[in-house]
Write a protein that holds these residues in place. Structure first.
Motif, PDB file in Angstrom:
ATOM      1  N   CYS A  42      -0.850   6.824   9.681  1.00 41.01           N
ATOM      2  CA  CYS A  42      -0.994   7.658   8.404  1.00 41.01           C
ATOM      3  C   CYS A  42      -2.010   8.808   8.629  1.00 41.01           C
ATOM      4  CB  CYS A  42      -2.337   6.147   8.179  1.00 41.01           C
ATOM      5  SG  CYS A  42      -0.687   4.523   7.518  1.00 41.01           S
ATOM      6  N   GLU A  43      -2.302   9.133   7.297  1.00 42.34           N
ATOM      7  CA  GLU A  43      -3.088   9.733   7.285  1.00 42.34           C
ATOM      8  C   GLU A  43      -3.759   9.911   5.958  1.00 42.34           C
ATOM      9  OE1 GLU A  43      -1.497  13.567   8.117  1.00 42.34           O
ATOM     10  OE2 GLU A  43      -1.319  14.008  10.228  1.00 42.34           O
ATOM     11  N   SER A  44      -5.065   9.751   5.683  1.00 37.14           N
ATOM     12  CA  SER A  44      -5.498  10.161   4.563  1.00 37.14           C
ATOM     13  C   SER A  44      -7.455  11.063   4.431  1.00 37.14           C
ATOM     14  CB  SER A  44      -6.420   8.681   4.304  1.00 37.14           C
ATOM     15  OG  SER A  44      -5.242   7.610   4.480  1.00 37.14           O
TER      16      SER A  44
ATOM     17  N   TYR B 204     -15.181   4.949   8.585  1.00 36.13           N
ATOM     18  CA  TYR B 204     -14.481   5.238   7.837  1.00 36.13           C
ATOM     19  C   TYR B 204     -13.643   4.773   6.596  1.00 36.13           C
ATOM     20  CZ  TYR B 204     -14.615   8.988  11.346  1.00 36.13           C
ATOM     21  OH  TYR B 204     -15.132  10.256  12.522  1.00 36.13           O
ATOM     22  N   VAL B 205     -14.380   5.309   5.608  1.00 38.39           N
ATOM     23  CA  VAL B 205     -13.519   5.150   3.868  1.00 38.39           C
ATOM     24  C   VAL B 205     -12.644   5.818   3.811  1.00 38.39           C
ATOM     25  CG1 VAL B 205     -14.101   3.671   1.690  1.00 38.39           C
ATOM     26  CG2 VAL B 205     -15.524   3.324   3.823  1.00 38.39           C
ATOM     27  N   ILE B 206     -11.583   4.889   3.309  1.00 40.62           N
ATOM     28  CA  ILE B 206     -10.660   5.742   2.571  1.00 40.62           C
ATOM     29  C   ILE B 206     -10.536   5.187   1.166  1.00 40.62           C
ATOM     30  CG2 ILE B 206      -9.231   6.191   4.718  1.00 40.62           C
ATOM     31  CD1 ILE B 206      -7.090   3.975   3.531  1.00 40.62           C
TER      32      ILE B 206
ATOM     33  N   LEU C 102       0.907  -1.330   0.037  1.00 43.06           N
ATOM     34  CA  LEU C 102       0.396  -0.328   0.067  1.00 43.06           C
ATOM     35  C   LEU C 102       1.321   1.293   0.442  1.00 43.06           C
ATOM     36  CD1 LEU C 102      -2.607  -1.466   2.596  1.00 43.06           C
ATOM     37  CD2 LEU C 102      -2.997  -1.475  -0.278  1.00 43.06           C
ATOM     38  N   PRO C 103       1.295   1.584  -0.975  1.00 43.13           N
ATOM     39  CA  PRO C 103       2.605   3.089  -1.012  1.00 43.13           C
ATOM     40  C   PRO C 103       2.110   3.943  -0.793  1.00 43.13           C
ATOM     41  CG  PRO C 103       1.943   1.973  -3.041  1.00 43.13           C
ATOM     42  CD  PRO C 103       1.300   0.904  -2.262  1.00 43.13           C
ATOM     43  N   LYS C 104       1.101   4.714  -1.121  1.00 47.27           N
ATOM     44  CA  LYS C 104       0.610   5.374  -0.779  1.00 47.27           C
ATOM     45  C   LYS C 104       0.293   6.463   1.016  1.00 47.27           C
ATOM     46  CE  LYS C 104      -3.482   8.456  -2.341  1.00 47.27           C
ATOM     47  NZ  LYS C 104      -4.530   9.027  -3.215  1.00 47.27           N
ATOM     48  N   ILE C 105      -0.017   5.095   1.671  1.00 48.43           N
ATOM     49  CA  ILE C 105       0.228   4.869   3.323  1.00 48.43           C
ATOM     50  C   ILE C 105       1.066   4.357   3.215  1.00 48.43           C
ATOM     51  CG2 ILE C 105      -2.333   5.333   3.285  1.00 48.43           C
ATOM     52  CD1 ILE C 105      -2.604   2.530   3.745  1.00 48.43           C
ATOM     53  N   ASN C 106       2.110   4.499   2.802  1.00 46.21           N
ATOM     54  CA  ASN C 106       4.136   3.767   3.484  1.00 46.21           C
ATOM     55  C   ASN C 106       4.222   2.639   4.011  1.00 46.21           C
ATOM     56  OD1 ASN C 106       4.953   6.388   2.434  1.00 46.21           O
ATOM     57  ND2 ASN C 106       4.074   7.821   4.079  1.00 46.21           N
ATOM     58  N   VAL C 107       2.820   1.926   3.296  1.00 45.86           N
ATOM     59  CA  VAL C 107       2.620   0.306   4.308  1.00 45.86           C
ATOM     60  C   VAL C 107       3.349  -0.973   2.876  1.00 45.86           C
ATOM     61  CG1 VAL C 107       1.574  -2.059   4.831  1.00 45.86           C
ATOM     62  CG2 VAL C 107       0.630   0.085   4.763  1.00 45.86           C
TER      63      VAL C 107
ATOM     64  N   TRP D 240     -10.329  14.575   7.205  1.00 44.20           N
ATOM     65  CA  TRP D 240      -9.398  13.578   6.566  1.00 44.20           C
ATOM     66  C   TRP D 240      -9.659  12.967   8.387  1.00 44.20           C
ATOM     67  CZ3 TRP D 240      -3.827  13.372   4.422  1.00 44.20           C
ATOM     68  CH2 TRP D 240      -4.314  14.124   3.103  1.00 44.20           C
ATOM     69  N   VAL D 241      -8.592  11.553   8.274  1.00 46.55           N
ATOM     70  CA  VAL D 241      -8.686  10.996   9.549  1.00 46.55           C
ATOM     71  C   VAL D 241      -6.725  10.387   9.344  1.00 46.55           C
ATOM     72  CG1 VAL D 241      -9.286   8.945   7.701  1.00 46.55           C
ATOM     73  CG2 VAL D 241      -9.237   8.342  10.213  1.00 46.55           C
TER      74      VAL D 241
END
Length: 457
Positions: free
Chosen positions: A69-71, A90-92, A15-20, A51-52
């Motif tokens: 993480c923040e999304s 919450y849905v991201i 999950l590259p966008k949230i650094n996983v 955001w969450v």
């Protein structure tokens, strides 16, 4: 069809966008939505947008590796779990990297700590792109432990946590094991402190608490007292010593002491406008007849003030039986309470779990067929229930009246409305976590973090 990726029932993805950089997922075409294990979920406003922020523990059974993480919030939905429980999540939207392909998917954020996988990949994320071979696993390759360690070695991912002591008697109890596990998973150093093996030095200049072998415990950040009734005096003495050392205690010694005094606790509750079953207390056997009349006659409940967890509780079905039981206790110079029997409760009561002024979970407990239940929980079955607004208010008010940050509040429903039975300063976690599937242990750790203004950032 030849363009689709063939996967097994479990795979490693990124999950590259949230650094996983690597997370093992359960591929489940029977599930509509995808879910990611997340804790400390907190919505906030960023540049006028919703955001969450949340913490992801991507490696199963590893409480130290955490990604903060923040999304942007894409949606908030009611999701029904595999057990039938409904939860608002919450849905991201984020990028899924699988094999050599990357595409955007929706993920719901939820606590999956009790599940076998930290991420569930549902069919909405797979439509048109993936074929599943349910008999196979890791068709796209696996990630070894040594590789995982390197991927998650960044200092930005791990941070030193708090040093928290769990003051109790039995490390093998479900509740104690869960609290230790939750604290470690949230990145803290957890130490089990057997009450019987702690001792203290009372000194104006250098007060100390020692653990067996001479280890000094003055460097703790916080203590969670979970004191069994037989150890109340000594356990509270230790808790007071920790407080004197300016070590934060999740429940104070004063609060625990007054909650353990059944008569005083009932008086406190009444003084705070909280209704209880009509209760009598007397010293002389000569007043037995009027005492029975005072609480509405038989059937009635006789409770030993020193009794715990349903022990020392007797149902007297007739006036004669009540007189015999009361006078027998009096002849032993035992202090007792006499209490009206709430027949319409039909062997049911509610346990509301309060943490830091909020009801975080609630269950209804029901006696097994033929089992006696005397306005107090003696076992039986537990099921999830939605308490009323009044019941929540009573639970929060009761915990506040006792001065408890963590409390199990027992309520019984009667024709007069909800009545408070008891406030427990060391409530068990097994029944309520099993029935509600809520991670109550982590919420207790979160309360410490909040009180100490500790943040992973």
């Amino acid at each position: 069809m030849n363009d689709k990726i063939i996967v097994g029932s479990e795979e490693w993805v990124k999950l590259p966008k949230i650094n996983v950089p690597a997370i093992k997922v359960r591929v489940d075409s029977g599930a509509k939505t995808s879910a990611l294990h997340a804790v400390n979920i907190e919505p906030f406003i960023k540049e006028g947008e919703h955001w969450v922020r949340y913490d992801v523990y991507p490696v199963q059974a590893n409480g130290k590796t955490v990604v903060h993480c923040e999304s942007p919030i894409a949606d908030k939905r009611i999701i029904k779990s595999s057990t039938g429980t409904k939860e608002s999540r919450y849905v991201i939207k984020t990028l899924l990297h699988i094999s050599d392909d990357v595409w955007e998917i929706e993920l719901t954020l939820t606590n999956r700590d009790s599940m076998g996988y930290r991420m569930l990949l549902g069919r909405e994320a797979m439509n048109g792109r993936i074929l599943v071979d349910p008999e196979s696993s890791f068709l796209l390759g696996t990630v070894e432990d040594s590789e995982l360690s390197q991927l998650y070695k960044s200092k930005d991912i791990e941070k030193k946590g708090l040093k928290i002591g769990l003051l109790a008697s039995n490390p093998d109890l479900y509740s104690n094991k869960r609290i230790i596990e939750a604290g470690e998973r949230l990145g803290h150093e957890m130490i089990f402190l057997n009450i019987a093996q702690c001792y203290m030095k009372l000194d104006a200049k250098t007060p100390e608490i020692h653990f067996r072998g001479g280890k000094i415990l003055n460097d703790l950040d916080a203590v969670i007292p979970r004191i069994r009734p037989s150890m109340t005096f000594y356990g509270c003495a230790l808790t007071r010593q920790f407080e004197a050392l300016n070590i934060f205690c999740l429940n104070s010694a004063a609060a625990i002491t007054q909650s353990r005094d059944k008569l005083y606790s009932l008086q406190l509750l009444l003084n705070n406008g909280i209704n209880i079953p009509t209760t009598g207390f007397a010293n002389s056997p000569l007043d037995t007849s009027d005492l029975i009349k005072m609480v509405g006659g038989s059937p009635l409940i006789v409770k030993l003030l020193e009794g715990t967890q349903g022990k020392g509780v007797v149902l007297a079905e007739t006036k004669k039986a009540a007189e015999s039981v009361i006078n027998a206790f009096k002849s032993l110079k035992a202090n007792i309470l006499v209490q009206e029997f709430i027949k319409e409760a039909s062997g049911k009561d509610l346990r509301l779990f309060v943490i830091d002024g909020k009801v975080v979970a609630a269950i209804q407990r029901e006696a097994l067929p033929g089992e006696f239940r005397a306005n107090i929980h003696l076992g039986g079955t537990a099921s999830i229930i939605k308490p009323t607004i009044d019941e929540k208010k009573i639970a929060v008010k009761a915990a506040k009246a006792m001065g408890l940050k963590v409390a199990g509040v027992d309520i019984i429903r009667s024709s007069k409305g909800p009545l408070l039975l008891e406030v427990n300063s060391s409530p068990g976690l097994e029944g309520i976590e099993t029935a509600t599937e809520k991670d109550v242990a982590s919420l207790m750790i979160n309360a410490i973090e909040k009180s100490l203004k500790w943040s992973k950032k």
